[in-house]
Design an enzyme around this catalytic site. Structure first.
Site, PDB file in Angstrom:
ATOM      1  N   LYS A   1      17.971 -34.903  -9.157  1.00 54.02           N
ATOM      2  CA  LYS A   1      19.129 -34.299  -9.830  1.00 54.02           C
ATOM      3  C   LYS A   1      18.698 -33.265 -10.868  1.00 54.02           C
ATOM      4  CE  LYS A   1      22.475 -34.779  -9.020  1.00 54.02           C
ATOM      5  NZ  LYS A   1      23.157 -33.826  -8.091  1.00 54.02           N
TER       6      LYS A   1
ATOM      7  N   ARG B   1      27.381 -41.150  -2.865  1.00 58.30           N
ATOM      8  CA  ARG B   1      26.321 -40.181  -3.132  1.00 58.30           C
ATOM      9  C   ARG B   1      25.049 -40.968  -3.417  1.00 58.30           C
ATOM     10  NH1 ARG B   1      25.214 -42.553  -7.243  1.00 58.30           N
ATOM     11  NH2 ARG B   1      23.804 -40.882  -7.748  1.00 58.30           N
TER      12      ARG B   1
ATOM     13  N   ASP C   1      15.491 -37.323  -4.187  1.00 60.74           N
ATOM     14  CA  ASP C   1      16.236 -37.056  -2.956  1.00 60.74           C
ATOM     15  C   ASP C   1      15.340 -36.563  -1.826  1.00 60.74           C
ATOM     16  OD1 ASP C   1      18.153 -36.712  -5.330  1.00 60.74           O
ATOM     17  OD2 ASP C   1      19.437 -37.025  -3.589  1.00 60.74           O
TER      18      ASP C   1
ATOM     19  N   GLN D   1      26.761 -38.373 -13.499  1.00 61.46           N
ATOM     20  CA  GLN D   1      26.448 -39.636 -12.805  1.00 61.46           C
ATOM     21  C   GLN D   1      25.807 -40.657 -13.740  1.00 61.46           C
ATOM     22  OE1 GLN D   1      25.761 -36.585 -11.623  1.00 61.46           O
ATOM     23  NE2 GLN D   1      25.670 -36.535  -9.399  1.00 61.46           N
TER      24      GLN D   1
HETATM   25  O1  MRU Z   1      24.007 -35.582  -6.272  1.00 61.49           O
HETATM   26  P1  MRU Z   1      23.719 -37.050  -6.209  1.00 61.49           P
HETATM   27  O2  MRU Z   1      24.511 -37.866  -7.157  1.00 61.49           O
HETATM   28  O3  MRU Z   1      23.776 -37.579  -4.791  1.00 61.49           O
HETATM   29  O4  MRU Z   1      22.221 -37.132  -6.674  1.00 61.49           O
HETATM   30  C1  MRU Z   1      21.568 -38.372  -6.726  1.00 61.49           C
HETATM   31  C2  MRU Z   1      20.226 -38.304  -7.311  1.00 61.49           C
HETATM   32  O5  MRU Z   1      19.735 -37.256  -7.688  1.00 61.49           O
HETATM   33  C3  MRU Z   1      19.448 -39.575  -7.336  1.00 61.49           C
HETATM   34  O6  MRU Z   1      18.583 -39.613  -8.422  1.00 61.49           O
HETATM   35  C4  MRU Z   1      18.644 -39.655  -6.037  1.00 61.49           C
HETATM   36  O7  MRU Z   1      19.505 -39.622  -4.931  1.00 61.49           O
HETATM   37  C5  MRU Z   1      17.810 -40.829  -5.938  1.00 61.49           C
HETATM   38  S1  MRU Z   1      18.816 -42.246  -5.864  1.00 61.49           S
HETATM   39  C6  MRU Z   1      18.224 -43.510  -5.173  1.00 61.49           C
END
Ligand code: MRU
Length: 370
Positions: free
Chosen positions: A254, A52, A243, A202
């Site tokens: 997130k 992820r 993201d 996470q």
């Molecule tokens: O749902 P996830 O764990 O994939 O979400 C990840 C995040 O929100 C990170 O902060 C985002 O991908 C940036 S990471 C380089």
């Protein structure tokens, strides 16, 4: 980065034509490194969040296309692979970016040449991600040095981060955590507040593990603590990943990031967002309106997983049977709450002008919707 002293990436190609990953659903309790051998396994790994983080899922998707082409290099197989992988997660734009790039390279080639080209392209994407993140680290390091100087070089520099934007979310280095690793390595005394980041934790599971492996002092906090810490001068700056970033600098990250940005604004705490340029979606401006927000299985909210005192892993329910739940994966922080964006090309204002000052080649594309 190193795990128990051994250099590792979060994804790698195996000589026999398979793909190795760290299965992040086992961390922090066990380091499990399965092999992906098919398109279906790659798509499942992304959907189930065995891998992820926006940059990493882009690279794993590219490798997923390689696995599909091992079976069939036809146009139909290429289209099917891209559609299957694209459908795994909606918010991070890196997935679409990686798949579009791969398709542009592969489509014009004769089918017999596609497999080798796909492996080469996926490997190049992985290496590019590492280089980009290292550069983000260097630029973010400048901000940390400035903050440390503002603090009179006294006490630790307290940094708050949300979710995991470290090397596990990328191929290596991470985005928001890259500057922290460099700062720690050069001796700047750091302390990181790690938001646990419910529902999937996470922060508690991955960021805390990463920082611990690298020896960076940190403290895990429940998601609601940050505002209190900021009111009491315990946070010198926040830094998070994203993201999807719109052309005017709104950032999806997130769920819970927006609330931290609001608290930071209210308390005069700088709020930085670190991003590789493939995370920028130049086709949209208003992130709240236009970024699709992933909604996930409610069991991530009703249940909590962890390790029992006897070492066994267990999942327990924390909500009453029958209570409905909602599970939004991301939220959008408007650009006005972001102090600056940290990219591989430097630091800029969270605005269209700011981004275009670093990516002037996008001025020509502006208005064409590309
Ligand atoms: O749902 P996830 O764990 O994939 O979400 C990840 C995040 O929100 C990170 O902060 C985002 O991908 C940036 S990471 C380089």
């Amino acid at each position: 980065m190193k795990v128990q002293g051994r250099a590792m990436r979060s994804v790698w190609a195996e000589p026999e034509g398979t793909v190795g990953i760290i299965d992040q659903t086992h961390l922090p309790h066990a380091l499990v490194t399965p092999r992906l051998t098919t398109l279906a396994e790659a798509a499942h790994a992304i959907r189930a969040m065995r891998v992820r983080g926006a940059p990493l899922i882009g690279v794993v998707a590219a490798y997923g296309v390689c696995l599909a082409l091992r079976e069939d290099t036809s146009d139909a197989a290429l289209t099917h692979a891209c559609q299957t992988l694209q459908a795994t997660r909606p918010t991070a734009v890196n997935l679409a970016w990686a798949l579009e790039g791969l398709r542009r390279v592969l489509q014009p080639l004769p089918p017999a040449e596609r497999l080798a080209a796909a492996w080469a392209h996926a490997a190049a994407l992985a290496d590019e991600d590492v280089a980009i993140n290292r550069a983000i680290g260097e630029h973010g390091l400048g901000l940390l040095r400035e903050a440390w100087a503002r603090k009179g070089r006294q006490g630790p520099l307290n940094v708050l981060t949300h979710c995991n934007a470290g090397w596990l979310a990328t191929v290596d280095w991470g985005t928001a955590l890259a500057p922290l690793y460099l700062a720690h390595d050069e001796g700047l005394p750091l302390h990181v507040w790690v938001d646990e980041t419910r529902p999937r934790n996470q922060g508690a599971s991955l960021t805390a593990w990463e920082l611990g492996q690298h020896g960076v002092p940190h403290t895990v906090i429940a998601d609601n603590v940050g505002g209190h810490l900021m009111q009491h001068g315990q946070v010198d700056l926040c830094i998070v990943g994203t993201d999807r970033t719109t052309a005017r600098g709104d950032v999806a990250n997130k769920i819970g990031t927006y609330l931290k940005a609001l608290a930071a604004k209210d308390n005069g705490v700088p709020f930085y967002v670190a991003l590789p340029s493939p995370t920028i979606d130049w086709t949209i401006h208003d992130g709240v309106r236009d970024i699709p927000i992933e909604q996930r299985d409610g069991r991530e909210v009703t249940d909590v997983s962890g390790r029992l005192p006897d070492g066994a892993l267990a999942t327990v329910r924390v909500t009453p049977e029958g209570s409905p739940v909602a599970n939004y994966g991301f939220d959008v922080t408007p650009a006005r709450l972001v102090t600056a964006l940290v990219t591989e090309r430097g630091v800029c204002a969270a605005s269209e002008e700011g981004l275009l000052s670093l990516f002037p080649e996008r001025r020509a594309a502006k208005g064409t919707g590309t």
